[in-house]
Design an enzyme around this catalytic site. Structure first.
Site: not given
Ligand code: GLC
Length: 715
Positions: A264-268
């Site tokens: 996932t992307d950052f904190d997604a």
């Protein structure tokens, strides 16, 4: 490790271990003393000390010695001594920075792209990085979006070709080699279509448009063997990509056969809560697992709720095992079970970072990304030893590396250095540098009075643009013009009767129409990286004859955005002069100021004798054209092939780039360039499948998307 041994390892892992393997946190969670550059919002992590040894990977740790130390410590504590994966944002170089990807797209040169990525891999691998969150393959059409700088541009084919070259450059033939790194394509999918060009905003494109325009780059990465893909922050069909089974199960895995890792992307994962899909962290974890997420970056919902979800039967542990299997396979493919430090080598690190060979390559690549937009009266190239005025915030600025130059910081060069290296006698005025808008800085001060001191210069180079920190992630803008006092400086120089060469430093197409009349020449210099200064000098003094072409259209005004070349025709196209009841604006032409594929040269190229011949059964078509250099300057021409499917079961773009090549032409030399047009090139998504339909086609070849020879053919 053999597959059998890997299977046995997976079978022996506890559920807690498996959930830890699926979690990625930044180095500061591993007890490293110094803070790290975070690339997103730090949330409250519900992390217990006993969780840390189970974490499977980290991001943006740098330094061979530090990474070797972290790995040793981690493996001692990990119950099965499984090595950690070290990932990082190596976007356009690690220490030797080459041009931003939007500029690399303008080179239209996949060989240089592959060489650049291989150079980045050598430097990153030596510093201990094992995988990079690159290439970004998002198609972009909206220069208000700061992240256009990270993309190869607005065309699906150009993105696909540059993405393929980048993956190959990073990974080579054997990604476990000590000088190679694994590649993670991103942001899957459609992140570049954020409404209003506002970062993280809603994306609402039809399935047809998604498949027709936005997916080509990611597919090229998969086909090139990219090891990993990253989810995007946006929604698709009103579902956050990180929870989208359509994107990650249907398209990526089932249709494309991708068996790499999905991160996932950052904190997604966590952001599916504010998106309004998940009510809480547990539901967010469930959505992510069902969609096929393998690693959760910088949030811990899978770690915190995975066990509960399995125990309650809401999630089958098989999904966890599949995810962890893909992660273990990747670590094994990188050879980490045999050599957990991979290419980390403090000596090599010192030897390679900004070494002469890499800096020379960066300079060559950078010059090939400079786009000549205007050259009235051929005031360029400058004469050696010219008496040159130099003004503007980028005259002597080191802020030319561009965004995501995470650890390069030092070692860049200024335009002043580049000019003096070419023997120019340089006088400077009004050179106050820009600072980031994020710091509340919006303009340089008005020092136009100083410009009088440049009155005796043969020509004045005006180094203008936007601050690099005002481009990239979370850097959307609604006004794309140069700041007021930069525009005032250009006008003042013009009123002084000076010959003006504007050199534009930007990470996006800026709105330069207001200042175009004040400039005799305009050069788009993007952010070219470590060797920006010398490379621009090479172009301005003619050591390099510009061959770059725009990878993204320049709008007349921001009110025109999105403006892109491969648009549909509409039922009321403008034919000839705009008039009522056709699709146009009252106050602006439909055409961009400068279109995709546009770029001038110091040479003149003449295209003639376009021929389109059918082969047996019609396809592939054999296309040939003669290109002649009618000037007395040797040059490199970027020949572009476009097609137009005149009528089909879904409407087609007025023009689609289907191939391009670069040829070197001596003065007066003429070459015949040939292309093959295949069935696949003429196929399109008809809302159910990719199909070819018989009918009339226009085949176009030329110097730019708006400068082509055309032949019609019926198939
Ligand atoms: C950022 C970016 C992504 C980057 C990741 C890790 O938020 O969206 O492109 O790779 O976080 O830094």
């Amino acid at each position: 490790m053999t597959e059998k041994e890997l299977r046995a390892l997976l079978a022996d892992m506890s559920l807690e271990e498996k959930l830890g393997e699926m979690t990625q946190l930044s180095p500061n969670f591993f007890g490293t003393e110094e803070s790290v550059d975070l690339t997103g919002p730090m949330q409250q992590m519900n992390l217990k000390p006993e969780d840390v040894p189970l974490l499977g990977s980290t991001l943006n740790a740098f330094g061979a010695e530090k990474i070797i130390e972290m790995q040793k410590h981690h493996m001692e504590l990990q119950p099965h001594h499984i090595p950690m994966l070290f990932m990082a944002d190596v976007i356009h170089g690690l220490k030797t920075i080459y041009p931003i990807p939007l500029a690399m797209g303008s080179s239209f040169n996949t060989d240089l792209m592959e060489e650049a990525a291989a150079m980045a891999a050598r430097e990153a691998a030596a510093t201990g990085v094992q995988l990079t969150f690159s290439p970004m393959a998002d198609l972009v059409r909206d220069p208000r979006w700061g992240r256009v700088m990270e993309s190869p541009g607005e065309d699906p084919l150009l993105i696909a070709r540059m993405t393929e070259a980048t993956v190959k450059g990073y990974q080579g033939e054997d990604v476990s080699a000590p000088d190679r790194i694994a590649s993670c394509f991103k942001h899957f999918g459609g992140y570049g279509a954020a409404e209003g060009g506002r970062d993280y905003n809603t994306v609402d494109v039809s399935d047809g448009m998604l498949r027709e325009f936005y997916l080509d780059g990611y597919k090229a990465a998969v086909d090139a063997g990219a090891a990993m893909g990253m989810t995007s922050f946006n929604t698709i069909d009103r579902i956050p990509a990180t929870g989208s089974q359509k994107l990650y199960r249907k398209i990526l895995r089932d249709e494309w056969g991708f068996d790499g890792v999905a991160i996932t992307d950052f904190d997604a994962v966590n952001e599916m809560i504010p998106h309004g899909l998940a009510a809480d962290g547990k539901e967010a974890a469930k959505y992510a697992l069902k969609a096929g997420v393998d690693i959760e970056m910088m949030s811990t919902h899978i770690l915190n709720y995975g066990k509960e979800l399995v125990r309650s039967g809401e999630i089958d542990e098989k999904l966890i095992d599949e995810a962890v299997w893909r992660i273990l396979k990747l670590k094994n493919k990188l050879g980490l079970f045999e050599n957990p430090f991979k290419g980390a080598d403090p000596e090599k690190e010192k030897e390679l970072h900004q070494c002469a060979a890499h800096m020379a390559l960066a300079r060559e690549i950078s010059a090939r990304c400079v786009v000549l937009l205007k050259n009235e009266g051929k005031i360029l190239p400058l004469k050696k030893g010219a008496k040159v005025g130099l003004a503007g915030p980028f005259a002597n600025s080191l802020s030319v590396l561009g965004g995501w130059s995470i650890i390069a910081a030092s070692g860049s060069t200024t335009l002043l250095q580049g000019l003096t290296e070419h023997g120019a006698e340089v006088k400077m005025a009004m050179t106050e540098e820009l600072k980031p808008m994020q710091m509340g800085f919006f303009d340089v001060s008005d020092q136009t009075a100083e410009l009088e001191t440049l009155a005796d210069c043969d020509v004045v180079i005006a180094a203008v643009g936007e601050h690099p920190d005002d481009t990239g992630e979370s850097a959307s803008r609604t006004i794309l013009r140069l700041s007021h006092n930069q525009e005032k400086m250009l006008e003042r120089l013009h009123d002084m009767g000076k010959k003006v060469v504007a050199v534009i430093f930007s990470g996006r197409p800026l709105e330069i129409r207001p200042v175009l009349p004040f400039c005799d020449a305009v050069v788009q210099a993007w952010f070219l990286g470590s060797e920006a200064g010398p490379a621009i000098g090479d172009v301005l003094f003619g050591d390099v004859n510009p061959s770059a072409r725009l990878s993204m259209s320049f709008p007349q005004t921001v009110g025109q955005v999105p403006v892109y070349y491969n648009h549909m025709n509409t039922g009321r196209p403008v034919v000839g002069k705009p008039h009522r009841y056709v699709s146009c604006y009252l106050d602006c032409p439909n055409e961009p100021l400068f279109p995709f594929g546009y770029g001038l040269s110091y040479s003149e190229y003449h295209y003639q004798n376009l021929k389109v011949e059918k082969t047996e059964g019609g396809l592939p078509l054999k296309v040939s054209v003669e290109v002649e250099n009618t000037s007395d300057v040797a040059g490199r021409e970027t020949v572009q092939l476009y097609i137009h499917d005149v009528a089909a079961s879904v409407v087609r773009p007025v023009k689609e780039l289907k191939d391009f090549t670069q040829i070197d032409l001596a003065p007066g030399e003429k070459k015949t360039v040939t292309f093959a047009v295949t069935t696949e090139m003429l196929s399109f998504w008809n809302n159910e499948a990719f199909v070819f339909e018989h009918g009339d086609f226009e085949i176009m070849v030329g110097h730019s998307s708006d400068e082509v020879l055309t032949e019609k053919v019926t198939l």
